[in-house]
Design an enzyme around this catalytic site. Structure first.
Site, short mmCIF file in Angstrom:
data_model
loop_
_atom_site.label_atom_id
_atom_site.label_comp_id
_atom_site.label_asym_id
_atom_site.label_seq_id
_atom_site.Cartn_x
_atom_site.Cartn_y
_atom_site.Cartn_z
N TYR A 190 32.40 31.18 35.84
CA TYR A 190 33.29 32.14 35.98
C TYR A 190 34.64 31.44 35.86
O TYR A 190 35.82 32.09 35.97
CB TYR A 190 33.20 32.68 37.37
CG TYR A 190 32.00 33.52 37.74
CD1 TYR A 190 30.73 33.37 37.00
CD2 TYR A 190 32.18 34.68 38.57
CE1 TYR A 190 29.69 34.04 37.33
CE2 TYR A 190 31.32 35.64 38.91
CZ TYR A 190 29.89 35.19 38.20
OH TYR A 190 28.97 36.15 38.71
N ASP A 248 22.33 37.69 46.99
CA ASP A 248 22.16 36.49 47.63
C ASP A 248 21.02 35.64 46.73
O ASP A 248 21.00 34.48 47.36
CB ASP A 248 21.80 36.42 49.13
CG ASP A 248 20.73 37.26 49.32
OD1 ASP A 248 20.10 37.65 48.30
OD2 ASP A 248 20.41 37.50 50.63
N ASP A 290 -5.29 17.80 12.73
CA ASP A 290 -4.32 18.60 12.21
C ASP A 290 -4.62 18.62 10.57
O ASP A 290 -3.63 18.30 9.88
CB ASP A 290 -2.93 18.28 12.61
CG ASP A 290 -1.85 19.03 11.91
OD1 ASP A 290 -2.13 20.28 11.80
OD2 ASP A 290 -0.65 18.57 11.83
N HIS A 297 28.31 38.96 44.92
CA HIS A 297 26.89 38.68 44.09
C HIS A 297 25.84 38.80 44.97
O HIS A 297 25.81 38.73 46.27
CB HIS A 297 27.07 37.14 43.53
CG HIS A 297 26.07 37.10 42.30
ND1 HIS A 297 24.57 37.09 42.45
CD2 HIS A 297 26.07 37.05 41.06
CE1 HIS A 297 23.96 36.94 41.46
NE2 HIS A 297 24.91 36.83 40.54
#
Ligand code: SPV
Ligand code: MG
Length: 431
Positions: free
Chosen positions: A75, A91, A204, A89
């Site tokens: 912020y 909690d 693979d 906000h």
């Protein structure tokens, strides 16, 4: 009039948000920040509606006096500009990854006597259902498939990690860390042929058949929302590749990467130690064209992987192939190297970007692992794939535990390194 600030990162307003706004209104003028798309993605929330729609949705709420766009998760900027008396906000930000945001806000407010208001988080079935609906939407093929292209528009660099099961999918989906005044997480998942084969105890070499590879995709898709990049090996015969593209598209996979090799495929990291044959530019271009012809949506991407540096054919060959494969319709280029030094990858990226500003570039820094994401982005690379690190971290841990139990004739000694039974029982949430 006091100023109260809150920031929302949501596509829907539920009772929890209304509760916060009602509380906020008691303290003064209510200003709501809406996280923009890039910040929402970093916040582990891919928006399903546009920023304009989110702003309009919040502006329409009677408690809201002002709406602004917040483009960072932390912020700092908004608090410096707005100087709110309160930040409010739920909690839930008192613990977990969100705690770093709360700590930061607390520090910023305390500098001028501002205060945090923590509102008890609203948990109820209705909210859970609404959240689940958004998640389900993100899991749907039509939403998931286009997300890689969307991310390429939003992010300077898209980060993918290898997954080969539901469990590794959950790690890719949920792992979030605080970093550099924000949160960080993976954007996408890579279904590696190496790790998918290894998980099945197979080499693979394109031995694990497509149905089995698709089964892995399905396991991952069932429990995640992030976009999937599929390792398509050589793509098989051109005549078959179109069918693979159709299936992947239908499932909601975002991209397939196919490599310009033919015959028995060996893993690239063997380099020239194993016999590997590169396909001709003409044949491989025809394969790309066959795939693009079969593709039905504009969302899906076929990415051509160039093995010239792996097979020591030189930079010019790699660049010539990149030009040809892009002309054949490839939606991106992956350039691979097994050198420890990233120089040849960066030289390729710089030369390619001189000619082509737009085609997405993909790299897999397994060998050249000292390079940072910031450096890759600075050289015009758009997607970084961490192709095998989850498998390589899990295997030694499992092997060590197996040895320890054999050595001690009991499991007690291993316990200290293990996840608790409580954690494993609650790791996977029930519906
Ligand atoms: C894979 O992860 O399967 C890859 C990348 O193809 S590499 O192993 O580096 O070839
Ligand atoms: Mg592979």
């Amino acid at each position: 009039m006091k100023k109260v600030y809150t920031c929302f990162c949501t596509d829907n307003i539920h009772e929890g948000h209304i509760n916060i706004l009602n509380e906020a209104k008691k303290y003064g003028e209510v200003v709501v920040g809406v996280l923009d798309d890039a910040a929402s993605v970093r916040f582990n929330h891919f928006p399903t509606i546009s920023l304009d729609e989110r702003v309009a949705m919040i502006k329409a709420l009677p408690q809201v006096d002002q709406v602004l766009i917040q483009d960072r998760i932390f912020y700092d900027e908004v608090i410096e500009k707005l100087h709110p008396d309160y930040v409010i906000h739920g909690d839930n930000w008192k613990s977990g990854a969100l705690k770093s945001i709360r700590d930061n806000v607390e520090g910023l407010l305390s500098a001028y006597g501002g205060r945090i208001i923590d509102v008890p988080y609203t948990h109820n079935d209705n909210i859970r259902r609404q959240d689940a609906r958004i998640r389900e939407k993100l899991m749907m093929p039509e939403y998931r498939r286009k997300r890689l292209r969307q991310l390429l528009q939003i992010q300077p660099l898209v980060k993918a990690i290898e997954v080969h099961s539901g469990l590794t999918g959950l790690i890719a989906e949920k792992t979030v860390v605080p970093r550099d005044g924000g949160l960080d997480q993976f954007d996408a998942m890579w279904i590696s042929s190496l790790c998918d084969s290894t998980a099945k105890g197979k080499p693979d070499i394109e031995l694990v058949d497509m149905s089995s590879r698709f089964r892995t995709i399905d396991d991952v898709m069932e429990v995640t929302t992030k976009p999937i990049i599929f390792d398509g090996d050589t793509g098989g015969l051109s005549e078959h590749f179109g069918y693979t593209v159709r299936s992947l598209e239908r499932m909601g996979v975002s991209a397939v990467i196919i490599e310009d090799k033919k015959g028995l495929k060996r893993n690239s990291l063997f380099g020239t130690e194993a016999e590997q044959v590169q396909d001709s530019i003409e044949n491989f271009s025809a394969k790309i064209k066959a795939g693009k012809k079969a593709q039905l949506t504009d969302d899906f991407m076929i990415i051509a992987r160039i093995e010239s540096l792996i097979l020591e054919r030189g930079m010019e060959d790699a660049l010539e192939r990149a030009r040809a494969f892009t002309a054949a319709g490839a939606d991106g280029i992956m350039i691979h190297s097994r050198k420890k030094d990233p120089d040849e990858i960066l030289a390729f990226a710089d030369a390619f970007r001189k000619e082509d500003k737009d085609t997405p570039l993909v790299v897999v820094p397994t060998s050249f692992n000292s390079i940072t994401e910031e450096e890759l982005a600075a050289h015009g690379i758009n997607i970084v794939i961490y192709a095998n690190q989850l498998t390589r971290s899990a295997f030694p841990a499992m092997e060590e535990t197996a040895k320890e139990i054999l050595t001690n004739h009991r499991a007690m000694e291993s316990e200290k390194r293990l996840m608790s039974i409580k954690s494993i029982l609650t790791l996977i949430e029930e519906l």
